[in-house]
Design a protein around this motif. Structure first.
Motif, short mmCIF file in Angstrom:
data_model
loop_
_atom_site.label_atom_id
_atom_site.label_comp_id
_atom_site.label_asym_id
_atom_site.label_seq_id
_atom_site.Cartn_x
_atom_site.Cartn_y
_atom_site.Cartn_z
N LEU A 193 -136.61 32.39 -51.50
CA LEU A 193 -135.19 32.25 -51.14
C LEU A 193 -134.90 32.98 -49.83
N VAL A 194 -135.51 34.16 -49.68
CA VAL A 194 -135.26 34.95 -48.47
C VAL A 194 -135.82 34.25 -47.23
N ILE A 195 -136.99 33.61 -47.39
CA ILE A 195 -137.58 32.92 -46.23
C ILE A 195 -136.61 31.85 -45.71
N ILE A 196 -136.06 31.08 -46.63
CA ILE A 196 -135.11 30.02 -46.22
C ILE A 196 -133.82 30.64 -45.70
N TRP A 197 -133.36 31.67 -46.38
CA TRP A 197 -132.11 32.31 -45.97
C TRP A 197 -132.24 32.83 -44.54
N GLN A 198 -133.35 33.50 -44.27
CA GLN A 198 -133.52 34.08 -42.93
C GLN A 198 -133.53 33.00 -41.86
N GLY A 231 -140.26 26.77 -42.07
CA GLY A 231 -139.73 27.78 -42.98
C GLY A 231 -139.48 27.21 -44.37
N TRP A 232 -138.90 26.04 -44.41
CA TRP A 232 -138.63 25.39 -45.70
C TRP A 232 -139.93 25.02 -46.40
N ILE A 233 -140.89 24.51 -45.62
CA ILE A 233 -142.17 24.11 -46.20
C ILE A 233 -142.85 25.32 -46.84
N GLY A 235 -119.16 32.88 -49.74
CA GLY A 235 -120.10 31.79 -49.66
C GLY A 235 -121.23 31.87 -50.66
N PRO A 236 -122.46 31.88 -50.17
CA PRO A 236 -123.62 31.78 -51.04
C PRO A 236 -123.71 32.91 -52.07
N THR A 292 -132.53 29.60 -42.03
CA THR A 292 -131.44 28.61 -41.90
C THR A 292 -130.12 29.05 -42.51
N HIS A 293 -130.05 30.26 -43.08
CA HIS A 293 -128.82 30.73 -43.70
C HIS A 293 -128.29 29.77 -44.74
N VAL A 294 -129.21 29.23 -45.51
CA VAL A 294 -128.83 28.41 -46.64
C VAL A 294 -129.41 29.09 -47.87
N LEU A 295 -128.58 29.24 -48.91
CA LEU A 295 -129.11 29.71 -50.18
C LEU A 295 -129.49 28.45 -50.95
N ASN A 296 -130.78 28.27 -51.16
CA ASN A 296 -131.25 27.01 -51.72
C ASN A 296 -131.16 27.00 -53.24
N PHE A 297 -130.05 26.44 -53.72
CA PHE A 297 -129.85 26.40 -55.17
C PHE A 297 -130.85 25.49 -55.87
N ALA A 298 -131.47 24.60 -55.12
CA ALA A 298 -132.43 23.68 -55.74
C ALA A 298 -133.85 24.22 -55.69
N GLN A 299 -134.01 25.45 -55.23
CA GLN A 299 -135.36 26.01 -55.06
C GLN A 299 -136.18 25.92 -56.35
#
Lengths: 236, 358, 298
Positions: free
Chosen positions: C30-35, C198-200, B119-120, C37-44
């Motif tokens: 990236l880690v804050i979002i990952w923790q 978390g995203w904010i 995945g990611p 929502t388990h999304v790796l934010n490619f648009a970060q």
């Protein structure tokens, strides 16, 4: 008081609850007993809003809980100790308790003091991470975490699971005491029917999602047929 | 597109060969009726369709995702380009094989550490690869020609083909048409191989790994090897597509392979439908005529095509389409032949750390 | 001492740390979002870039530097919240490649949008801090007010984030929501709100990084954050994606490594430096150098 009427829940094609109705009055323990897969856990999860029912109503006193979000139901005073206790291992004992107190208006310091007085072992371990706790300690923490918010209703899902018989007996006694002194509405889901029925005021027997018997706990416990057909070997 | 699917679904290699040959010839006939500009666009689209097919195979069949296929394209393009630049008279087949081999090897190098990831992590790793390719090509000037790139002149229209054309622009028209026909034939061959791969043991093992890797392992499938194979095939397709694309342009330059190209590939794959032959065809067609589409949108909205907004219209349209398709029709604009039910199966409403497997 | 400080070695150390701390910031975001929502934010990176560009249009209207920083961060935070609500929320419960694809699409959208509105040119903020190196006893020390500002600001942000998670009620709820969403809901925590917060928070931290870059000599180009994102992802992955401390350490490691490869090996292979580090780190510890949990399969 919790009042459930005509509650039905489906998981796809599987009917987990079929038109379940009962009333759990305050100051009393209502035991929900039955075999694995009878729908006991589903019943509690539906009351807490984690599962949405196909039909039926759920009331906390006069407030309908139907369609409310889980966190909203918790904030209305329904404490739910889930199956497996749900202690957050990565947090300390005190952080778990603080989390329990956050959504209510209770004074944190007083709440902590009260719970440490009730469960002295938690006071001894307040700075320890929960991964280090034993099964019995986790159960106490989970109860304390629910109680610190001063709930009106306490939903307990298999509290005796994995505990030694002696610990279970102590726990049951504590539940009974709590219920009477705090005027709590307790719904106690147990596979260990014997010990649950001993402390409960009234009981509900579930079988394949339907209520097959209900009434005074002592009467249910004494019914030979119920014991044989629905409660299995747990009652002897 | 059901006719296409039923054709490519033939159960034997023989029948798939006939189906693919039929479709290829049909497309060749169509190129005779297209204007030269459209032929050139179609040629580029065929090259991109090969890359999209490789990506689609990776994502749809092995459940892995790659943002590195623009990088694999670059590897194939430079392998072919460097060779063709110095040896213009080499038969094209050899140049293509070179691109496939180098693309595959680069895929292998990335796959070995990556297939343990999912995945990611994998997506990030492959993105890091494609991000490194452009600066590398710019830096190693002596080999790659640096910013200016390399020119090659391998696509020479054969003399016999010129006989079909007459008039003042005969040579140019013939060249456009020859390019398109060549690209279509190469794509046809690669689609035929992929159709067979879909039905092979490897293909079945791949789907098993995608749907349930634990079960697959219990049944004796070597997970790491299966995932690596998927990656190598995908990279080889990208390498060939990149080489074909560059040969069509008669040059290979670093700026042809930006990270944005990987996003475009992803968009084409998702729009067409992940994991299908027809999806890659549709992706290729969309790519071919995206310039027309963008021009149309620009004229509809009254945007000056040479303005900033006009110049970036394609990026905006493609990315919006990608987002909308993924949110509202994740199976692409055609229904899938091989339903990705398990790939798109529902998971618990809120992600919990414990059930997320990377 | 001043001779040592002005050595090429120390120059590389300072330059590597200054660059690395930017990676640390983005890796942390990236880690804050990952923790949560388990999304790796490619648009970060692209989100941070857009936020900073909007902040910069305000500085063109004559507001001061610090207002520009504040506006950029606020815009970044708003963008983070809206992104979670609109693009990510519908994808909870879907396979993990769906949010990857959507965020890659969002990355493409933001970069095209920035190029469409502000043209594909570099923009920078006239920074209030000098970039001229200090002198000590006649020797050049490779530190400037700007580098000090950059490091202090980044450290300040990282310490604030750490304090927020460790000492506040909000931080406790954020952590609980990430660790045990269902249990948290049963305890009355508004988990879905925590995911948005978390995203904010993450997007705000990312925006700071873009502001720092835009304040530097080279300014900010619409696709500049691609490279920053890749290096920061590598930093976070080296640290394990689960560990904020690991992300910060990973960022510094990558920053220093890039600088030293550039200085002592060959600038030609520098683009591969990050990948090599990632591959080696993953070979040694696939779960990340700073992740405690060794059972988790990566």
């Amino acid at each position: 008081m919790i009042r459930v009427e005509g509650l039905s829940v489906n998981y796809g094609a599987v009917r987990a609850l079929r038109s379940v109705s009962f009333e759990a009055p305050s100051g009393q323990i209502t035991a929900v007993v039955g075999a694995n897969g009878a729908g006991k856990t589903t019943l509690l999860r539906t009351i807490s809003g984690l599962v949405s029912p196909q039909s039926g109503t759920i009331h906390l006193d006069e407030v309908s809980l139907l369609g409310l979000a889980t966190e909203k139901i918790a904030r209305l005073g329904v404490g739910h100790v889930p199956e497996g206790r749900g202690v957050i291992e990565e947090l300390t004992v005190e952080q778990n308790l603080r989390l329990g107190a956050l959504s209510s208006k209770v004074n944190l310091a007083e709440g902590l003091e009260e719970q440490y007085a009730r469960f002295p072992v938690l006071g001894d371990r307040q700075r320890k991470y929960c991964a280090t706790l034993s099964g019995g300690e986790r159960q106490m923490l989970a109860m304390a975490r629910a109680l610190i918010a001063k709930p009106q209703v306490l939903l307990l899902d298999e509290p005796s699971l994995g505990l030694a018989p002696q610990v279970t007996a102590q726990l049951m006694k504590a539940i009974r005491q709590l219920c009477e002194t705090q005027d709590l509405t307790v719904i106690l889901v147990e596979q260990n029917a014997k010990s649950a029925l001993r402390i409960a005021h009234q009981a509900l027997v579930l079988h394949l999602g339907s209520v097959v018997a209900s009434g005074d706990a002592a009467t249910v416990a004494a019914d030979e047929d119920l014991r044989r057909y629905y409660l299995g070997v747990a009652v002897s | 597109m059901d006719w296409f699917l039923s054709l490519t679904r033939q159960e034997t290699t023989h029948s798939r060969l006939i189906a693919m040959a039929f479709l290829t010839v049909l497309t060749l006939v169509i190129t005779f009726f297209l204007p030269p500009v459209a032929d050139s666009q179609l040629a580029g689209g065929a090259a991109i369709a090969i890359v999209v097919l490789g990506l689609s195979w990776l994502t749809g069949w092995s459940g892995q995702i790659s943002l590195g296929n623009s990088g694999f394209m670059a590897v194939g393009a430079y392998a072919a380009g460097i060779w063709a630049h110095h040896h213009a008279s080499t038969p094209l087949v050899f140049t293509f094989v070179l691109a496939i081999v180098f693309g595959g090897i680069s895929g292998l190098i990335i796959a070995i550490p990556s297939t343990r990831l999912r995945g990611p992590y994998l997506a990030g790793m492959t993105l890091a690869f494609s991000a490194a390719v452009t600066p590398l090509a710019q830096n190693f000037t002596s080999v790659t020609g640096g910013e200016g790139g390399l020119f090659m002149n391998s696509l020479v229209t054969p003399r016999w083909f010129l006989h079909f054309f007459s008039g003042p622009n005969a040579a140019i028209n013939a060249s456009a048409q020859w390019s398109a026909d060549l690209a279509v034939v190469v794509a046809g061959v690669m689609f035929f191989f992929m159709a067979n791969l879909f039905h092979s043991r490897t293909g079945r093992a791949m789907r098993l790994v995608r749907d349930n890797d634990v079960a697959a392992e219990l049944m004796g499938v070597n997970l790491a090897r299966t995932r690596t194979t998927a990656f190598v095939v995908s990279a080889a397709y990208a390498g060939l597509g990149g080489a074909l694309y560059s040969l069509l342009q008669a040059s290979v330059r670093p700026e042809t392979f930006p990270i944005g190209l990987s996003i475009t590939l992803l968009t084409l794959m998702v729009l067409g439908g992940i994991g299908t032959l027809s999806g890659a065809v549709i992706g290729g067609i969309i790519y071919s005529f995206s310039a027309n589409l963008v021009a149309h949108v620009n004229s509809l909205t009254g945007v000056n095509p040479t303005s900033n907004v006009g110049a970036n219209m394609q990026g905006i349209i493609f990315s919006v389409l990608l987002i909308l398709t993924m949110l509202f029709a994740p199976r692409g604009i055609v229904s899938l032949q091989y339903p990705l039910r398990r790939l798109f199966r529902a998971r618990p409403a809120t992600p919990t750390p414990k059930d997320v497997h990377l | 001492m001043s001779v040592f400080l002005s050595s090429p070695f120390m120059h590389n150390i300072f330059a590597g740390l200054a660059q690395g701390i930017i990676y640390s910031l983005v890796a942390l975001s990236l880690v804050i979002i990952w923790q949560s929502t388990h999304v790796l934010n490619f648009a970060q990176g692209a989100m941070a870039m857009i936020a900073t560009y909007i902040g910069m249009t305000e500085i063109d209207r004559g507001i001061g530097y610090w207002w520009c920083v504040i506006i950029s961060v606020l815009v970044g935070m708003a963008l983070g919240g809206v992104t979670e609500r609109v693009l990510i929320r519908p994808l909870y419960g879907k396979p993990e490649i769906n949010p990857i694809v959507v965020m890659v699409g969002f990355l493409g959208f933001l970069e095209a949008l920035a190029a469409a509105i502000w043209t594909s040119t570099t923009r920078n903020i006239t920074e209030p801090f000098s970039q001229i190196y200090f002198k000590s006893n006649g020797h050049l020390v490779f530190l400037s007010s700007f580098i000090i500002f950059q490091i202090v600001l980044a450290m300040g942000i990282m310490l604030s984030v750490a304090a927020l998670f460790r000492f506040t009620k909000l931080g406790l709820q954020l952590r609980a929501s990430a660790l045990a969403p269902e249990v948290s809901r049963l305890l009355g925590v508004r988990v879905s709100r925590m995911l948005t917060i978390g995203w904010i928070l993450s997007a705000g931290v990312g925006a700071i990084a873009a502001v720092i870059i835009a304040s530097g000599n080279f300014g900010l180009f619409p696709t500049d954050m691609d490279g920053i994102f890749v290096a920061s992802f590598i930093a976070a992955a080296v640290g394990g994606l689960e560990s904020p401390l690991g992300a910060v350490a990973g960022g510094l490691i990558i920053g220093l490594a890039e600088q030293f490869i550039l200085a002592y090996w060959s600038p030609d292979v520098a683009p591969l430096g990050g990948i090599i580090i990632l591959v080696v780190a993953l070979m040694i510890r696939p779960q990340g150098l700073f992740t405690k949990n060794t059972i988790r399969r990566v």
